[in-house]
Design a protein around this motif. Structure first.
Motif, PDB file in Angstrom:
ATOM      1  N   PRO A  20       0.829  -1.215   0.000  1.00 40.56           N
ATOM      2  CA  PRO A  20       0.000   0.000   0.000  1.00 40.56           C
ATOM      3  C   PRO A  20       0.858   1.257   0.000  1.00 40.56           C
ATOM      4  O   PRO A  20       1.921   1.297   0.625  1.00 40.56           O
ATOM      5  N   ALA A  21       0.378   2.250  -0.716  1.00 36.00           N
ATOM      6  CA  ALA A  21       1.136   3.503  -0.821  1.00 36.00           C
ATOM      7  C   ALA A  21       1.176   4.211   0.524  1.00 36.00           C
ATOM      8  O   ALA A  21       0.239   4.137   1.320  1.00 36.00           O
ATOM      9  N   PRO A  23       0.751   7.121   3.012  1.00 44.42           N
ATOM     10  CA  PRO A  23      -0.170   8.265   3.021  1.00 44.42           C
ATOM     11  C   PRO A  23       0.586   9.572   2.837  1.00 44.42           C
ATOM     12  O   PRO A  23       1.766   9.665   3.166  1.00 44.42           O
ATOM     13  N   LEU A  27      -1.605  14.041   5.775  1.00 37.53           N
ATOM     14  CA  LEU A  27      -2.469  13.113   6.526  1.00 37.53           C
ATOM     15  C   LEU A  27      -1.709  12.509   7.697  1.00 37.53           C
ATOM     16  O   LEU A  27      -2.266  12.381   8.803  1.00 37.53           O
ATOM     17  N   ARG A  30      -1.775  14.782  10.517  1.00 38.44           N
ATOM     18  CA  ARG A  30      -3.081  14.774  11.215  1.00 38.44           C
ATOM     19  C   ARG A  30      -3.205  13.524  12.089  1.00 38.44           C
ATOM     20  O   ARG A  30      -3.701  13.595  13.231  1.00 38.44           O
ATOM     21  N   LEU A  31      -2.786  12.398  11.544  1.00 35.47           N
ATOM     22  CA  LEU A  31      -2.907  11.151  12.308  1.00 35.47           C
ATOM     23  C   LEU A  31      -1.977  11.151  13.518  1.00 35.47           C
ATOM     24  O   LEU A  31      -2.282  10.531  14.541  1.00 35.47           O
TER      25      LEU A  31
ATOM     26  N   LEU B  22      -5.362   3.410   4.914  1.00 36.87           N
ATOM     27  CA  LEU B  22      -5.754   4.332   3.849  1.00 36.87           C
ATOM     28  C   LEU B  22      -6.170   3.570   2.592  1.00 36.87           C
ATOM     29  O   LEU B  22      -7.129   3.964   1.914  1.00 36.87           O
ATOM     30  N   LEU B  23      -5.481   2.492   2.308  1.00 33.50           N
ATOM     31  CA  LEU B  23      -5.857   1.687   1.138  1.00 33.50           C
ATOM     32  C   LEU B  23      -7.277   1.149   1.289  1.00 33.50           C
ATOM     33  O   LEU B  23      -8.072   1.187   0.335  1.00 33.50           O
ATOM     34  N   ARG B  26      -9.766   3.929   0.931  1.00 32.95           N
ATOM     35  CA  ARG B  26      -9.931   4.311  -0.478  1.00 32.95           C
ATOM     36  C   ARG B  26     -10.907   3.380  -1.195  1.00 32.95           C
ATOM     37  O   ARG B  26     -11.560   3.781  -2.156  1.00 32.95           O
ATOM     38  N   GLU B  32     -10.744  10.932  -2.380  1.00 32.78           N
ATOM     39  CA  GLU B  32      -9.527  10.827  -1.589  1.00 32.78           C
ATOM     40  C   GLU B  32      -9.655  11.585  -0.263  1.00 32.78           C
ATOM     41  O   GLU B  32      -9.200  11.115   0.779  1.00 32.78           O
ATOM     42  N   GLN B  36      -9.211   9.931   3.517  1.00 34.81           N
ATOM     43  CA  GLN B  36      -8.287  10.397   4.552  1.00 34.81           C
ATOM     44  C   GLN B  36      -9.038  10.780   5.832  1.00 34.81           C
ATOM     45  O   GLN B  36      -8.575  10.505   6.940  1.00 34.81           O
ATOM     46  N   ASP B  37     -10.197  11.422   5.657  1.00 33.50           N
ATOM     47  CA  ASP B  37     -11.008  11.765   6.841  1.00 33.50           C
ATOM     48  C   ASP B  37     -11.466  10.506   7.572  1.00 33.50           C
ATOM     49  O   ASP B  37     -11.507  10.468   8.813  1.00 33.50           O
ATOM     50  N   CYS B  93      -2.408   7.114  -6.194  1.00 34.70           N
ATOM     51  CA  CYS B  93      -1.826   5.780  -6.316  1.00 34.70           C
ATOM     52  C   CYS B  93      -2.126   4.973  -5.071  1.00 34.70           C
ATOM     53  O   CYS B  93      -1.797   5.388  -3.966  1.00 34.70           O
TER      54      CYS B  93
END
Lengths: 172, 167
Positions: A20-21, A23, A27, A30-31, B22-23, B26, B32, B36-37, B93
Motif C-alpha cells: 500500500p502507498a 499516506p 495526513l 493529522r494522524l 488508507l488503502l 480508499r 480521496e 483520509q477523513d 496511487c
C-alpha cells in the motif's frame, strides 16, 4: 492445461509484491495528533470503571432488597391490624353513643313526673317556754318515670319527701 | 497523549499500518479527501475506546472505517458524487510506486476499481491489511466462510480481468 489453484496461487504471490502507498505527509501529520484528540487513559479508565463500581456496590447491597421487602410487609401488617382495631373500637363506640342518644331522646320525650300525697297530719310540739306549736305535716312521694316504647324500657324511681310547715297554735 | 504511548511509538505504528488503513478507506470512500477523513476519524474513535494506553487493534480500526464509510455514504452521497466528478478517479496511487512493478500496480488498481465492493474490501483486508478471515468477518459483520469465499471469488475475478496482461 494449467492448474487453476496453482495459477491463483501465483497470482496471489504477484499481488503480495505490491505494498500500500504511503499516506501523504499532511495526513500523517493529522494522524500523528490523533491520540491528542482522544481522551487520556485515566479518563477512559474512569468511564469504564464507573459501571463496574456501580455494579459491585449494587451486589454488596443485594441483601437489602429481601430484607426491606420483609420489613415493609411486617410494617404493613402491623399498621393494618392497628387500623382494624381502631375501626372496630370506633364502630362500637358509635353504636353505644347511638344507643344512649336514643335513650336520652326517649328520656327527654317520655319522662313523667308525679307527686302523690301519701299522708297528711298535724303535730303539736311545745317550745321551751311552754308555748305550744302546731306543725302541719305531709308525706309526699315524688315519682319519675322514663319509658322507651321502642325498646320497651321503663325506668321508674320514687323518692319520699316529708313536708313540715309550722303554723301558729291557736289557743281557745 | 495516551499514557505509555509515546510520540515515537505512535509514529512507528502509523508507519506500519496507516498505508493499509488508507488503502482500505480508499476502497470504501468516493473521494480521496473522504478516505483520509475516514482514517483519521476511525483512529481517533478507536483510540478513545482504548483504556490500556496501547495502540488500537488493527481489526478494530478497519471495522470502524467500514462503519463510518457506510454512515458517510448515506449522509453525503450527492457531495461525494460532485467531488468524484470534479477530481476524476484513479488520480491517487493505491500502491507504492517505488517498486519495480509500476505497471503491475497500475493494472491492479484499475482492475480492483472495477471489482464489486464486496470482493474488493475482502481482498484488501486479507492481502494488504494482514487480517485473518475471522478478523475480516468481525470487521465487516459477515460470517468467516463468506469472507473466505468472497476472497476466492474476488481473486478469480481479478485474475480474469488481468489475465491478458499478466502471463
Amino acid at each position: 492445461m494449467n492448474d487453476p489453484n496453482l495459477d491463483l496461487e501465483q497470482f496471489e504471490n504477484q499481488l503480495r509484491r505490491l505494498t500500500p502507498a504511503r499516506p501523504p505527509e499532511a495526513l500523517l501529520g493529522r494522524l500523528q495528533e490523533a491520540p491528542n484528540l482522544a481522551p487520556t487513559k485515566p479518563e477512559a479508565a474512569t468511564k469504564r470503571h464507573a459501571p463496574t463500581l456501580s455494579l459491585a456496590w449494587w451486589h454488596r447491597l443485594g441483601w437489602l432488597i429481601p430484607t426491606a421487602a420483609g420489613a415493609t410487609a411486617v410494617l404493613m401488617l402491623a399498621v393494618g391490624i392497628t387500623i382494624g382495631r381502631r375501626v372496630a373500637d370506633s364502630r362500637s363506640t358509635a353504636a353505644a353513643g347511638h344507643t344512649s342518644g336514643s335513650k336520652a331522646v326517649a328520656a327527654a320525650e317520655n319522662i313523667e313526673f308525679d307527686q302523690h300525697v301519701v299522708a297528711s297530719f298535724d303535730a303539736v310540739a311545745q317550745l321551751p317556754d311552754g308555748q305550744p306549736v302546731r306543725f302541719r305535716c305531709r308525706e309526699w312521694s315524688d315519682g319519675v318515670v322514663l319509658t322507651d316504647p321502642k325498646s320497651g324500657l321503663v325506668i321508674e324511681r320514687k323518692t319520699p319527701r316529708l313536708e313540715i310547715v309550722p303554723v301558729s297554735f291557736d289557743t281557745y | 497523549m495516551h499514557e505509555s504511548l509515546t510520540q515515537a511509538d505512535w509514529r512507528r505504528w502509523l508507519d506500519d499500518h496507516a498505508p493499509k488503513l488508507l488503502l482500505f478507506a480508499r476502497q470504501k470512500a468516493r473521494s480521496e479527501a473522504d478516505a483520509q477523513d475516514l482514517v483519521q476519524e476511525a483512529l481517533v474513535e478507536a483510540l478513545k475506546r482504548q483504556s490500556d494506553g496501547e495502540p488500537p487493534p488493527l481489526a478494530l480500526v478497519f471495522a470502524t472505517i467500514q462503519r463510518r464509510a457506510i454512515d458517510l455514504a448515506r449522509r453525503e452521497t450527492r457531495r461525494a458524487d460532485r467531488e468524484m466528478a470534479a477530481q476524476g478517479s484513479g488520480t491517487d496511487c493505491w500502491f507504492d510506486t517505488s517498486v519495480e512493478d509500476h505497471e503491475l500496480q497500475k493494472l491492479i488498481q484499475t482492475a480492483m476499481s472495477q471489482l464489486p465492493e464486496m470482493y474488493r474490501e475482502v481482498i484488501t483486508l486479507k492481502m494488504w491489511g494482514g487480517l485473518t478471515f475471522a478478523e475480516i468477518a468481525t470487521a465487516l459483520s459477515i460470517p468467516p466462510n463468506t469472507a473466505a469465499s468472497r476472497y476466492r471469488y474476488g481473486l478469480l475475478e481479478l485474475r480474469k480481468r488481468t489475465r491478458e496482461v499478466l502471463a
